[in-house]
Write a protein that holds these residues in place. Sequence first.
Motif, PDB file in Angstrom:
ATOM      1  N   VAL A 149       0.775  -1.214  -0.171  1.00  0.00           N
ATOM      2  CA  VAL A 149      -0.358  -0.238  -0.288  1.00  0.00           C
ATOM      3  C   VAL A 149       0.952   1.195  -0.069  1.00  0.00           C
ATOM      4  CG1 VAL A 149      -1.506   1.105   1.229  1.00  0.00           C
ATOM      5  CG2 VAL A 149      -1.654  -1.367   0.899  1.00  0.00           C
ATOM      6  N   ALA A 150       1.807   1.445   0.352  1.00  0.00           N
ATOM      7  CA  ALA A 150       2.872   2.477   1.013  1.00  0.00           C
ATOM      8  C   ALA A 150       3.026   2.906  -0.890  1.00  0.00           C
ATOM      9  CB  ALA A 150       4.018   2.408   1.972  1.00  0.00           C
ATOM     10  N   LEU A 151       3.910   1.543  -1.133  1.00  0.00           N
ATOM     11  CA  LEU A 151       4.765   1.281  -2.633  1.00  0.00           C
ATOM     12  C   LEU A 151       3.622   2.248  -3.466  1.00  0.00           C
ATOM     13  CD1 LEU A 151       7.226  -1.128  -2.368  1.00  0.00           C
ATOM     14  CD2 LEU A 151       7.870   1.569  -2.026  1.00  0.00           C
ATOM     15  N   LEU A 152       2.635   1.652  -3.906  1.00  0.00           N
ATOM     16  CA  LEU A 152       1.033   2.166  -4.313  1.00  0.00           C
ATOM     17  C   LEU A 152       1.300   3.995  -4.425  1.00  0.00           C
ATOM     18  CD1 LEU A 152      -0.823   1.662  -6.756  1.00  0.00           C
ATOM     19  CD2 LEU A 152      -2.824   0.935  -4.817  1.00  0.00           C
ATOM     20  N   GLY A 153       1.061   3.936  -3.121  1.00  0.00           N
ATOM     21  CA  GLY A 153       1.142   5.232  -3.105  1.00  0.00           C
ATOM     22  C   GLY A 153       1.809   6.038  -3.354  1.00  0.00           C
ATOM     23  N   GLY A 154       3.234   5.689  -2.846  1.00  0.00           N
ATOM     24  CA  GLY A 154       4.250   6.649  -3.488  1.00  0.00           C
ATOM     25  C   GLY A 154       4.328   6.697  -5.287  1.00  0.00           C
ATOM     26  N   VAL A 155       3.912   5.586  -5.487  1.00  0.00           N
ATOM     27  CA  VAL A 155       4.178   4.781  -7.235  1.00  0.00           C
ATOM     28  C   VAL A 155       2.870   6.191  -7.641  1.00  0.00           C
ATOM     29  CG1 VAL A 155       3.520   3.966  -9.356  1.00  0.00           C
ATOM     30  CG2 VAL A 155       5.058   2.729  -7.600  1.00  0.00           C
ATOM     31  N   LEU A 156       1.874   6.433  -7.122  1.00  0.00           N
ATOM     32  CA  LEU A 156       0.700   7.378  -7.619  1.00  0.00           C
ATOM     33  C   LEU A 156       1.394   8.990  -6.959  1.00  0.00           C
ATOM     34  CD1 LEU A 156      -2.219   5.666  -6.169  1.00  0.00           C
ATOM     35  CD2 LEU A 156      -1.869   6.290  -8.705  1.00  0.00           C
ATOM     36  N   LEU A 157       2.192   8.724  -6.156  1.00  0.00           N
ATOM     37  CA  LEU A 157       2.842   9.980  -6.147  1.00  0.00           C
ATOM     38  C   LEU A 157       4.149  11.367  -6.448  1.00  0.00           C
ATOM     39  CD1 LEU A 157       2.915  10.371  -1.843  1.00  0.00           C
ATOM     40  CD2 LEU A 157       1.332  11.664  -2.834  1.00  0.00           C
ATOM     41  N   LEU A 158       4.671  10.099  -7.288  1.00  0.00           N
ATOM     42  CA  LEU A 158       5.609  10.077  -7.968  1.00  0.00           C
ATOM     43  C   LEU A 158       5.216   9.532  -9.674  1.00  0.00           C
ATOM     44  CD1 LEU A 158       8.924   9.665  -8.698  1.00  0.00           C
ATOM     45  CD2 LEU A 158       8.573   7.089  -9.405  1.00  0.00           C
TER      46      LEU A 158
END
Length: 171
Positions: free
Chosen positions: A32-41
């Motif tokens: 979940v953290a990486l999914l959110g991080g990819v969206l932010l990127l």
Amino acid sequence: MSTLTSTPTDTTVRNAADDAGGAERLERQLFVALLGGVLLLAAWLSGSFGIERSVSDIPALLGALILVVPLAKGAFEELREGRASSDSLASLAVFAAIANELYLAAGFLAFFLWFSELVLSRTAWGAQRAIRNLLELTPDIARVVGTDGGEREVSLSEVRAGTIVRVRPGE
């Protein structure tokens, strides 16, 4: 003949299940953290390439909302217990940034705060697992030295403070 023996117990089986459950939960949280991080990127890169802000704000808002949910859950638990702490403050900061339409800042704030919490959780989980593994090495039987110098094997529940126990290296 070994002086110290240890047998698997129900606790050993339960600890293995706890380890698997803890690892699985941490993997889900990391995903979940990486999914959110990819969206932010994606939002940050789209803004860097000159894409209109209203378009680049969409993944930033989605990422911020995905990442603030675990923090908000923790904040709710803290407030229900009557003790506001780090999750409460982090959630407040993220929601304030969202309210001011600073979606990218809100998302990165949530990402770094939650990711650091995940790292701490992983470290604590690993330490707990190591301690449980050490406890499982504790023997069930000890070799007690009597007053006459003779040895006898007894259950650990019979060993008291002041009892002389013989321990031989490598056993």
